[in-house]
Design a protein around this motif. Structure first.
Motif, short mmCIF file in Angstrom:
data_model
loop_
_atom_site.label_atom_id
_atom_site.label_comp_id
_atom_site.label_asym_id
_atom_site.label_seq_id
_atom_site.Cartn_x
_atom_site.Cartn_y
_atom_site.Cartn_z
N MET A 237 11.49 129.17 -82.09
CA MET A 237 11.63 128.02 -83.01
C MET A 237 11.34 126.73 -82.24
SD MET A 237 12.42 127.33 -86.18
CE MET A 237 12.91 125.92 -87.18
N GLU A 238 10.37 125.95 -82.73
CA GLU A 238 10.02 124.71 -82.07
C GLU A 238 11.09 123.66 -82.32
OE1 GLU A 238 6.20 123.47 -83.36
OE2 GLU A 238 5.12 124.95 -82.15
N SER A 239 11.32 122.85 -81.30
CA SER A 239 12.30 121.77 -81.44
C SER A 239 11.69 120.63 -82.26
CB SER A 239 12.69 121.25 -80.05
OG SER A 239 11.56 120.69 -79.40
N GLU A 240 12.54 119.71 -82.67
CA GLU A 240 12.07 118.57 -83.46
C GLU A 240 11.11 117.71 -82.65
OE1 GLU A 240 13.91 114.65 -85.78
OE2 GLU A 240 15.25 116.19 -84.96
N GLU A 241 11.41 117.55 -81.34
CA GLU A 241 10.54 116.75 -80.46
C GLU A 241 9.15 117.38 -80.36
OE1 GLU A 241 13.58 117.62 -79.75
OE2 GLU A 241 14.74 115.86 -79.09
N HIS A 242 9.13 118.71 -80.29
CA HIS A 242 7.85 119.41 -80.15
C HIS A 242 6.99 119.19 -81.41
CE1 HIS A 242 5.91 123.14 -78.08
NE2 HIS A 242 5.02 122.29 -78.47
N GLN A 243 7.61 119.30 -82.56
CA GLN A 243 6.88 119.10 -83.82
C GLN A 243 6.38 117.66 -83.95
OE1 GLN A 243 9.75 120.33 -86.75
NE2 GLN A 243 9.37 122.51 -86.45
N LYS A 244 7.24 116.70 -83.59
CA LYS A 244 6.82 115.30 -83.64
C LYS A 244 5.70 115.02 -82.64
CE LYS A 244 11.13 113.26 -85.36
NZ LYS A 244 12.26 112.34 -85.05
N GLY A 245 5.78 115.69 -81.45
CA GLY A 245 4.75 115.51 -80.44
C GLY A 245 3.39 115.97 -80.95
N LYS A 246 3.37 117.08 -81.67
CA LYS A 246 2.11 117.58 -82.24
C LYS A 246 1.55 116.60 -83.28
CE LYS A 246 2.71 122.59 -81.65
NZ LYS A 246 2.84 123.88 -82.37
N GLU A 247 2.44 116.02 -84.05
CA GLU A 247 2.01 115.05 -85.06
C GLU A 247 1.40 113.82 -84.41
OE1 GLU A 247 5.45 114.23 -87.41
OE2 GLU A 247 5.59 116.27 -88.23
N LYS A 248 2.04 113.33 -83.35
CA LYS A 248 1.51 112.17 -82.63
C LYS A 248 0.15 112.50 -82.01
CE LYS A 248 4.91 109.32 -83.35
NZ LYS A 248 4.72 108.08 -84.17
N PHE A 249 0.00 113.74 -81.52
CA PHE A 249 -1.27 114.16 -80.93
C PHE A 249 -2.37 114.10 -81.98
CE2 PHE A 249 -4.52 117.26 -79.81
CZ PHE A 249 -4.73 117.01 -78.46
N LYS A 250 -2.08 114.60 -83.18
CA LYS A 250 -3.07 114.59 -84.27
C LYS A 250 -3.42 113.17 -84.67
CE LYS A 250 -1.69 119.06 -86.24
NZ LYS A 250 -1.05 119.75 -87.40
N GLU A 251 -2.46 112.27 -84.55
CA GLU A 251 -2.69 110.86 -84.90
C GLU A 251 -3.43 110.11 -83.81
OE1 GLU A 251 1.17 109.31 -85.69
OE2 GLU A 251 1.52 110.61 -87.44
N GLY A 252 -3.62 110.77 -82.64
CA GLY A 252 -4.31 110.11 -81.53
C GLY A 252 -3.40 109.25 -80.69
N LYS A 253 -2.09 109.37 -80.89
CA LYS A 253 -1.12 108.60 -80.10
C LYS A 253 -0.63 109.47 -78.94
CE LYS A 253 0.28 106.00 -84.21
NZ LYS A 253 1.39 105.64 -85.14
N TYR A 254 -1.50 109.59 -77.95
CA TYR A 254 -1.29 110.58 -76.89
C TYR A 254 -0.15 110.22 -75.94
CZ TYR A 254 -5.84 111.85 -78.72
OH TYR A 254 -6.86 112.19 -79.57
N GLU A 255 0.02 108.93 -75.62
CA GLU A 255 1.13 108.54 -74.73
C GLU A 255 2.48 108.87 -75.39
OE1 GLU A 255 -1.35 106.53 -75.51
OE2 GLU A 255 -2.18 105.57 -73.70
N GLU A 256 2.59 108.61 -76.68
CA GLU A 256 3.83 108.91 -77.39
C GLU A 256 4.06 110.43 -77.47
OE1 GLU A 256 4.45 106.86 -81.12
OE2 GLU A 256 3.07 105.25 -80.49
N ALA A 257 2.97 111.16 -77.66
CA ALA A 257 3.07 112.62 -77.71
C ALA A 257 3.58 113.17 -76.39
CB ALA A 257 1.72 113.23 -78.05
N ILE A 258 3.09 112.61 -75.28
CA ILE A 258 3.51 113.06 -73.95
C ILE A 258 5.02 112.88 -73.78
CG2 ILE A 258 3.40 112.53 -71.48
CD1 ILE A 258 0.39 111.92 -71.93
#
Length: 426
Positions: free
Chosen positions: A1-22
């Motif tokens: 089960m993915e954590s909430e941070e992991h799911q949000k990180g993937k969303e930020k990656f898709k949005e092109g917000k790579y520093e936030e995803a990291i």
């Protein structure tokens, strides 16, 4: 089960917000398996064009979970456009079963030889060795010393630990023993562990021995029982790599060779290597672990190495003299291949940068031979050769019938030959 941070990180990656995803992926550190989010961080740094950090986190992913394939994909994507990580990329490709070994990885490594040129042929045949000059039949094209060499286990204590020169008679009742002693009067240098050297220079050149001294007894006994020598050769390669200040660079001369399909790992050698190298083996974790590197090296030796049969001291003298009177015994040059003379010859194997890059042909234009008492092998033309010709040797007895040759090549090297002779099914 993915954590909430992991799911949000993937969303930020898709949005092109790579520093936030990291930053979000880094918060997953204690909540779930680390390999996937290390891989995701690597992907983010690739998007940011920060190659060193992309490689760093791809390696952390591999180190955390060696079987997590996405880590190797990340490493290939990050490393394939920089020469600094050629070994890592090629090892990752081997892990994924896509052993491409593209020309950009090895072209510079093989450059600078005056006699031959290494070029890519095609995807099926990989690279080949081509002549830069014209040669006549039986002319020596080049001589090469190995990048690694080891005697057969039966000869391990009968030869110089570096150059493989015969130091001791293997047969106590050989009628030429006294002549051998008369010729071979150099003082033998003995290490406390039992290793022998023909002179001080060879002892100094065997720089890996400092890491192996007094640690090989168990492995030697294992090799003796099983009549094998490759674990000792791999131990020597490991020592070469681990002593180096740059493991990436030291791995390259070995992983550049063909190594598929990988030979299964034999767990029996684990305690011996743990005893020899201990925690130093952890340095291989970023490449998928030391047992994986062992597999690659064993496969490289199996598919690429060449036999070395240096002329023994008696043969060396007979080669340059029609007859010799030694210890009141007359020796003729016709005895050079007499069984009692060849009994002093050391059997060994080695890996050669250029000579083991030669492709096979059942109608070769070259052959390999030892032409002196060193561990160097000579590449000799078996017919006239023109500039630009591909140089080939036969990996097997090419006088065998067609069907036997094909079967032997596939069983030993996993390919079928399509040379002119085989295309005619001769």
């Amino acid at each position: 089960m993915e954590s909430e941070e992991h799911q949000k990180g993937k969303e930020k990656f898709k949005e092109g917000k790579y520093e936030e995803a990291i930053e979000l992926f880094k918060k997953c550190h204690k909540k779930e398996q680390r390999a996937p989010f290390y891989s995701n961080i690597s992907a983010c740094y690739m998007k940011l064009k920060d190659i060193p950090k992309a490689i760093k986190y791809a390696r952390k992913s591999i180190e955390e979970t060696p079987e997590f394939e996405k880590g190797y994909y990340r490493l290939i994507n990050a490393g394939e456009n920089t020469r600094e990580y050629n070994s890592s990329v090629m090892i990752a490709e081997i892990k994924l079963g896509r052993e491409r070994k593209e020309e950009k990885y090895w072209k510079e490594y093989y450059s600078g030889n005056e006699e031959v040129e290494v070029k890519r042929i095609n995807l099926e045949y990989g690279k080949g060795v081509f002549s830069k000059k014209r040669y006549q039949k039986e002319e020596i094209i080049m001589k090469e010393i190995p990048i690694i060499q080891i005697s057969k286990i039966e000869d391990y204590y009968n030869c110089c630990g570096f150059c493989l020169k015969t130091l001791c008679s293997k047969e106590p009742k050989n009628k030429y023993n006294q002549i051998f002693k008369e010729i071979n009067k150099e003082e033998i240098i003995k290490c406390k562990c039992g290793m022998k050297y023909c002179n001080f220079k060879c002892q100094q050149l065997d720089y890996t021995h400092s890491l192996l001294c007094n640690k090989l007894k168990g492995l030697i006994n294992y090799c003796n029982i099983n009549h094998i020598s490759h674990p000792l050769c791999i131990a020597k390669i490991f020592a070469t790599i681990l002593i180096s200040q740059n493991i990436e660079k030291s791995l390259f001369p070995f992983v550049v060779f063909h190594s598929s399909p990988l030979i299964p790992f034999n767990s029996e050698i684990v305690p011996f290597f743990l005893n020899i190298f201990g925690s130093l083996l952890l340095k291989f974790n970023i490449y998928g672990g030391w047992t994986f590197i062992y597999q690659i090296l064993y496969s490289v030796l199996k598919y690429n190495s060449s036999s070395i049969l240096p002329l023994n001291p008696i043969q060396s003298l007979l080669l340059n003299n029609n007859s010799l009177l030694i210890d009141n015994t007359l020796l003729s040059s016709s005895l050079i291949n007499h069984p009692d003379i060849t009994a002093f010859t050391i059997e060994a194997e080695g890996l050669f940068k250029y000579l083991n890059t030669l492709n096979h042909s059942c109608s070769p234009n070259c052959f390999l031979a030892n032409t002196d008492d060193s561990f160097a092998l000579s590449l000799i033309a078996s017919c006239p050769i023109s500039h630009g010709d591909e140089l080939t040797i036969s990996y097997i007895d090419n006088t065998l019938p067609y069907s036997q040759r094909q079967s032997l090549l596939y069983d030993s090297y996993h390919f079928y030959c399509h040379c002119p002779k085989c295309n005619l099914m001769i």
